[in-house]
Enzyme design. Structure first.
Site, PDB file in Angstrom:
ATOM      1  CE1 TYR A  16      -3.456  -2.735   0.873  1.00 17.37           C
ATOM      2  CE2 TYR A  16      -2.177  -3.140   2.859  1.00 17.37           C
ATOM      3  CZ  TYR A  16      -3.181  -3.500   1.983  1.00 17.37           C
ATOM      4  OH  TYR A  16      -3.906  -4.633   2.234  1.00 17.37           O
ATOM      5  CG  ASP A 250     -13.241 -11.569   7.663  1.00 18.87           C
ATOM      6  OD1 ASP A 250     -12.420 -12.035   8.485  1.00 18.87           O
ATOM      7  OD2 ASP A 250     -12.897 -10.873   6.691  1.00 18.87           O
ATOM      8  CE  LYS A 279      -5.116  -8.316  10.010  1.00 17.26           C
ATOM      9  NZ  LYS A 279      -6.245  -8.231   9.088  1.00 17.26           N
TER      10      LYS A 279
HETATM   11  C1  LIG Z   1      -6.484  -8.580   7.696  1.00 14.95           C
HETATM   12  C2  LIG Z   1      -7.834  -9.048   7.327  1.00 14.95           C
HETATM   13  C3  LIG Z   1      -8.026  -9.972   6.283  1.00 14.95           C
HETATM   14  C4  LIG Z   1      -6.893 -10.452   5.400  1.00 14.95           C
HETATM   15  O1  LIG Z   1      -5.945 -11.176   6.098  1.00 14.95           O
HETATM   16  P1  LIG Z   1      -4.466 -11.389   5.466  1.00 14.95           P
HETATM   17  O2  LIG Z   1      -3.799 -12.318   6.411  1.00 14.95           O
HETATM   18  O3  LIG Z   1      -3.846 -10.021   5.428  1.00 14.95           O
HETATM   19  O4  LIG Z   1      -4.647 -11.964   4.113  1.00 14.95           O
HETATM   20  C5  LIG Z   1      -9.305 -10.419   6.042  1.00 14.95           C
HETATM   21  N1  LIG Z   1     -10.350 -10.002   6.778  1.00 14.95           N
HETATM   22  C6  LIG Z   1     -10.208  -9.121   7.794  1.00 14.95           C
HETATM   23  C7  LIG Z   1     -11.399  -8.723   8.590  1.00 14.95           C
HETATM   24  C8  LIG Z   1      -8.947  -8.598   8.089  1.00 14.95           C
HETATM   25  O5  LIG Z   1      -8.812  -7.715   9.083  1.00 14.95           O
END
Ligand SMILES: *Cc1c(COP(=O)(O)O)cnc(C)c1O
Length: 433
Positions: A16, A250, A279
């Protein structure tokens, strides 16, 4: 050694980042606890836990040990046709600690891949059920779900990368997110209804084509840190059930305590059909994700027809080092009662950050706190120009973007360290009267 200033010679391309105009990057040589140690001898408190993943801070002795022990056995082996104990144990553990009914775990190697798997799982679920026309996804404005193609297509249609990649992205459906059901106050039935109206309209019109609704529960993170109340999620669950559509949470950002519960779904006491973790799953040590689902969804893939199997399989899925560190991270989280600590962090954030709303109205559009996440929203990005340097001069690493400056710290920071992080955010707005 400083980075070369001639950007045409940079072999390393940053995320980015406009490489032509980028500033100097800081070189980190080591990290301990909540501190990043820089090459020039300074140390900074990491106020954002390496994009919210390093929940135990850095170089945690037990996590380091978990990796070393696993390394002595095996660093990696493919999960196709072979299996290993850490993958078996982590799947079992995730089933135990996630909302009841999520009984099956599919591993991926990043949050984005975890979301891709969730989307494919939802779409193939309906195909396997003889409803291949149900392949659209409803997502929310302001959402961020990752950077790969399927994920980009469910990110905010204006702020995301839709325009740039319009030719290759599937066109999904977007609803406005909740604005009345805020976390601090139980919303009325009318408020919940009004907030659900946009998604209800889409479902009523398009249910025949819709496979799933995807949402970041409780907290839209990278798309702008908007927060909502758990009752909105309960309403959304009922709406999805009534319209025969799957619900995907998510929880890549919200999982593992960030919103004050182990998983954001717990604020609503509901179980999504599919849930994605990433994460903090591996405590910032390795990239990994887990996509969980219910027995109902899983069973639609059971068949004598091999083409009904879930068609996905990342090379590094279920990596043993990642599974081993994830297991130890969960053990520490539970043993050390992190949820209690997160509640303390939340009350300190509320006490010290929320007053900015009134005190600096002319600079601050809003301040929001939920769990171990505190954000100050300015009116425009220019209002935050220089805040990162301002923080570094005061020993704190922050990475503001757009018009948001926020903290999502490692849970292990002390009160004093937290107040230093919060102090930087306050001082920035207070000093400019
Ligand atoms: C960071 C994030 C992702 C993507 O995860 P990566 O490991 O960077 O591919 C997807 N969904 C949410 C809500 C996120 O915060």
């Amino acid at each position: 050694m400083a980075m070369p200033r001639n950007m045409s010679h940079d072999p390393l391309w940053f995320p980015y980042t406009q490489m032509k105009t980028r500033g100097q990057y800081l070189k980190v040589v080591s990290a301990r606890g909540v501190y990043l140690h820089l090459e020039d001898g300074r140390r900074l408190i990491d106020g954002i836990a390496s994009w919210w993943s390093a929940i135990h801070g850095y170089a945690h002795p037990e996590l380091d040990e978990a990796i070393r022990e696993q390394l002595d056995r095996i660093a990696h082996v493919m999960l196709g046709g072979l299996v290993h104990q850490p993958a078996i144990d982590l799947a079992q553990k995730l089933v135990e600690i996630t909302p009841p009914g999520l009984n099956h775990v599919f591993f991926g190697d990043s949050g984005s891949v975890g979301v891709e798997i969730a989307l494919k799982m939802a779409i193939q679920y309906w195909a396997n059920c003889g409803r291949p026309e149900k392949h659209k996804i409803i997502a929310f404005r302001g959402a961020y779900h990752g950077d790969t193609s399927g994920c980009m297509a469910v990110c905010d249609p204006d702020e995301g990368m839709h325009k740039l990649f319009a030719a290759i992205l599937p066109r999904q459906l977007f609803a406005d997110g909740p604005t009345r059901c805020l976390p601090d106050r139980t919303p009325s039935a009318e408020e919940i209804e009004a907030d659900l109206a946009p998604v209800r309209r889409l479902l009523e019109d398009r249910r025949q084509e819709v496979a799933a609704v995807i949402i970041e529960p409780m907290l839209q993170a990278a798309g702008g840190f908007r927060m909502h109340h758990g009752d909105y999620l309960s309403g959304l669950r009922a709406l999805c059930d009534a319209h025969d559509v799957l619900l995907i949470f998510d929880e890549v950002a919200t999982g593992f305590g960030r919103t004050g519960r182990l998983f954001a779904a717990e604020h609503a006491g509901i179980t999504p059909d599919i849930m994605v973790l990433g994460k903090a799953l591996t405590a910032g040590y390795l990239g990994h994700s887990a996509t969980l689902t219910t027995t109902k969804v899983y069973e639609a893939f059971l068949s004598d027809d091999s083409s009904k199997a879930l068609m996905h399989g990342p090379t590094f899925m279920g990596n043993p080092l990642a599974c081993a560190v994830a297991l130890r991270s969960i053990e520490i989280f539970q043993r050390e009662n992190y949820l209690q600590r997160i509640a303390q962090i939340e009350s300190l954030l509320k006490e010290h950050l929320l007053p900015l709303r009134e005190a600096t109205k002319e600079k601050v559009r809003d301040v929001r706190v939920l769990g171990a996440c505190g954000v100050v929203e300015a009116y425009k990005p220019a209002d935050l120009a220089g805040v990162q340097q301002f923080g570094m001069d005061r020993g704190v690493w922050l990475r503001p973007f757009d018009r948001y400056v926020y903290t999502m710290p490692p849970y292990v920071l002390s009160d004093e360290e937290l107040l230093r992080v919060v102090g930087v955010m306050r001082e920035w707005f207070e000093r400019r009267g």
